[in-house]
Design an enzyme around this catalytic site. Structure first.
Site, PDB file in Angstrom:
ATOM      1  N   SER A  62      -3.868  -5.929   3.574  1.00 50.29           N
ATOM      2  CA  SER A  62      -3.388  -4.871   4.456  1.00 50.29           C
ATOM      3  C   SER A  62      -4.245  -3.637   4.226  1.00 50.29           C
ATOM      4  O   SER A  62      -4.795  -3.442   3.124  1.00 50.29           O
ATOM      5  CB  SER A  62      -1.928  -4.544   4.168  1.00 50.29           C
ATOM      6  OG  SER A  62      -1.543  -3.355   4.824  1.00 50.29           O
ATOM      7  N   TYR A 102       5.413  -1.682  -0.852  1.00 51.94           N
ATOM      8  CA  TYR A 102       4.518  -2.554  -0.084  1.00 51.94           C
ATOM      9  C   TYR A 102       3.056  -2.296  -0.452  1.00 51.94           C
ATOM     10  O   TYR A 102       2.283  -3.220  -0.726  1.00 51.94           O
ATOM     11  CB  TYR A 102       4.752  -2.312   1.403  1.00 51.94           C
ATOM     12  CG  TYR A 102       3.850  -3.113   2.323  1.00 51.94           C
ATOM     13  CD1 TYR A 102       4.148  -4.431   2.634  1.00 51.94           C
ATOM     14  CD2 TYR A 102       2.710  -2.532   2.879  1.00 51.94           C
ATOM     15  CE1 TYR A 102       3.330  -5.164   3.481  1.00 51.94           C
ATOM     16  CE2 TYR A 102       1.885  -3.249   3.723  1.00 51.94           C
ATOM     17  CZ  TYR A 102       2.193  -4.568   4.029  1.00 51.94           C
ATOM     18  OH  TYR A 102       1.384  -5.285   4.859  1.00 51.94           O
TER      19      TYR A 102
END
Length: 694
Positions: A570, A583
């Site tokens: 990501s 996250y």
């Protein structure tokens, strides 16, 4: 006799007549020929895949208005089970029949001559046995390779047994490779014995005929039934003496999962290969009986099998009561290497100037008491080898029942296996795709990105193991067909991950490409991040990626074929976003794990890389979850405002969709595209790095 394999029932003694007057009514002669062919091949114990040929002789008016007798015959390379009218070739029979008077004719001369006899040059090349159909003086002719017939023509004393079975109705033809000489011999034999009802080709197959399409079909069924009844009547009650004790299915699967990667690596010297395991009752019956080792090494059960099964399978001795999986694995690797040496020597002994080596590895491996493993460049090819060997088992068992099985000599086998007219059929196959022969396991495959990756790899020829904790993953597996399986997998659970890799190995023989894509769509500002939320992120994005990699590495190393591990990271792994500490931290750990693995696995030829997507709206769980609201609040704007910001990128053509991420995975998964690249990160962000409102 002692050691002869026996089965409860070798052949169906009454093949079902499927002819329908209603369905066949109104069909043109060629359509009726296709209908007859489809019915015959609906039973693979009568017509092997791709084998056999059928024909019909009819009067037709050509484009000039002239009346001709036309021979319609199967086009080379087609399968009788699916052939339609367009798959047959029409030839002017009057131009072919004079060839009966020739003394000899080479294959090249025959092909060229028949090409000039075609009604239309755009039609497929006619069957290599076109002359046989032409020289049989009957309107409708079928040439097939039924199991029950194979048992007789493949028996040591086949000619005597044939006379006993068919009581003078059959003509026996000694073995000759298909072509001009055999066709002429058949034509002359029928003219000498016009009362005969069928022809038996030694070590080969059956020829039948009829005045109508239905009569020809029924003649084939009758011959098959008579042969089956004859063999069954001579089959003894059999004995279990010498039978290997059955291995429990769970123990057998554990054993196979341990040794298949070693086998796959050994047979992939000719290119990446797919394995198909068969532990059906017929196979287990065969590999568990005394005498099967010797019987399996006699030779091919039918010339048509050779290009798909080779002359012989590789037989592996194994005693599950006293030997371990490690011992079996070592014996398999040694056995494959010895087989490869024999195949190379066989080629060198018989080769002619233009011949090209067809590969050294076995297509069928029989493991005593365990089962059969078929090998192919694709799942379809491996399945074909597997299915043809089922036919071989039936033929060999039947011939053994009749006193002994006999096959082609090595010279006869080579003359078929490397015959240009036989290899022409293989040349009709499409060119191999980029990932043909490779197996890809994808986690999180039920999501938008995972599904796009699975479909992209599948489209380029890879076998797919689609995994996800979401049961919807099975819909993807069904959509991708026979070259894919779908597994419900929890990447945070050691046992679940181990079971998934074992099932992937049992399905295809191993794994080459591992795409860790499982994700979690939940986060919060730091003061609202609970320990449970923090640990959920790390469980999926760090622990899960670790467990997947740890389970993949022993398989990749056992295969010795290199491989590729791709982590779906990501943008947050490099440029953390507000309100996403759990996250972002987990993604950063994931990225570092990938780089650690790249260092550790480089010597094994296993490359580890990361694809970093950003702002993937389509199909993303993030954008239909609370994540969107949490992210927006972190930037002090309304949730819709954040989504609008990303969607506005569409007008700039910089938005990212799952297919874009899949392209990044294809790059890292492909040895041709990135074979010298490991430990790298590829950002897929639409050209706008870390694009967040400020």
């Amino acid at each position: 006799k002692e050691g002869t394999p026996t089965m409860s029932l070798m052949f169906s003694t009454a093949p079902v007549n499927l002819w329908s007057s209603e369905q066949s009514a109104g069909l043109s002669p060629v359509e009726a020929l296709a209908y007859r062919s489809n019915l015959l091949a609906s039973d693979r114990a009568i017509v092997n895949f791709g084998g056999g040929n059928t024909s019909a002789k009819v009067r037709e008016v050509d484009h000039t208005g002239a009346d001709h007798e036309v021979l319609w015959v199967k086009g080379s390379g087609s399968d009788l089970a699916t052939i339609q009218a367009a798959g047959f070739t029409g030839l002017r029979l009057a131009e072919i029949l004079p060839l009966m008077e020739r003394g000899e004719m080479t294959d090249e001369q025959m092909v060229a001559y028949l090409g000039r006899c075609q009604l239309d040059p755009k039609m497929p090349r006619s069957s290599i046995e076109t002359l046989l159909h032409a020289f049989v003086p009957h309107p409708h002719v079928d040439h097939t390779h039924p199991d029950s017939i194979g048992a007789i023509v493949g028996a040591v004393d086949g000619e005597r047994l044939a006379a006993e079975c068919f009581e003078g109705d059959a003509i026996w033809i000694p073995y000759l490779r298909p072509g001009f000489a055999l066709s002429k011999l058949v034509g002359e034999a029928i003219r000498e014995r016009p009362e005969a009802k069928l022809i038996l080709l030694a070590k080969h197959g059956l020829v039948t005929w009829g005045d109508t399409a239905e009569a020809a079909y029924e003649a084939t069924l009758d011959a098959v039934a008579r042969a089956a009844t004859f063999v069954e009547a001579r089959r003894g009650s059999g004995t279990a003496e010498g039978r290997r004790p059955a291995i429990e299915p769970e123990e057998r699967d554990e054993l196979l999962a341990a040794v298949l990667p070693l086998l796959r690596g050994a047979v992939s010297v000719d290119g990446p290969r797919i394995l198909q395991v068969d532990t059906s009752p017929a196979v287990l019956d065969f590999v568990s009986l005394a005498g099967a080792a010797d019987l399996s090494q006699v030779g091919a059960a039918c010339p048509d099998h050779l290009v798909h099964t080779k002359r012989r399978p590789l037989w592996i001795e194994f005693d599950n009561e006293t030997e371990t999986a490690a011992e079996l694995g070592l014996r398999i690797v040694e056995g494959v290497r010895a087989f490869q040496e024999r195949e190379r020597a066989y080629f060198e002994e018989h080769r002619a100037a233009p011949d090209k080596f067809a590969g050294s590895s076995p297509r069928v491996i029989l493991i005593q008491g365990v089962g059969l493993v078929a090998v192919g460049a694709t799942v379809k090819a491996a399945m074909l080898s597997r299915d043809l060997y089922h036919r071989a088992i039936a033929v060999m068992n039947g011939a053994a029942t009749l006193g002994g099985f006999v096959s082609l000599t090595d010279a006869e086998s080579y003359a078929v296996e490397y015959w240009p007219l036989e290899l022409y059929k293989l040349a009709l196959a499409p060119a191999p795709k980029e990932f043909q022969g490779r197996v890809a396991l994808i986690t999180g495959a039920a999501g938008g990105i995972g599904g796009a990756i699975a479909r992209a790899l599948s489209d380029l020829g890879a076998c797919i193991v689609a995994t996800d904790i979401n049961p919807a993953v099975h819909e993807l597996g069904d959509a991708l067909g026979d070259s894919a399986i779908a597994l419900r997998t929890d990447v945070t659970d050691e046992q679940s991950v181990a079971e998934s890799f074992a099932l992937a190995t049992l399905a295809f023989g191993g794994v080459d490409i591992v795409v860790s894509n499982a994700g979690i769509a939940t986060s919060a500002p730091i003061e609202e991040t609970t320990l449970d939320l923090w640990e959920k992120n790390f469980a999926v994005l760090t622990r899960g990626y670790f467990l997947i990699a740890r389970e993949a590495v022993p398989i990749l190393r056992a295969q010795g074929l290199g491989g590729s591990i791709v982590f779906i990271g990501s943008k947050n792994a490099l440029a953390a976003g507000k309100g996403a500490s759990a996250y972002s931290s987990a993604k950063a750990a994931e990225l570092h794990l990938a780089r650690c693995l790249a260092e550790e696995l480089g010597a094994d030829g296993v490359r580890v890389n990361v694809v970093n997507p950003d702002a993937v709206l389509e199909g993303s769980k993030i954008w239909d979850s609370s994540w969107r609201e949490e992210r927006a609040r972190g930037y002090g704007i309304e949730p819709a405002g954040l989504e609008d910001f990303y969607r506005a990128r569409t007008t700039l053509k910089v938005n990212v969709v799952p297919a874009d991420v899949a392209e990044g995975v294809l790059f890292f998964a492909s040895p041709a595209r990135s074979g010298k690249s490991t430990g790298n990160v590829l950002n897929v962000d639409g050209g706008v790095a870390a694009a967040y409102p400020r």
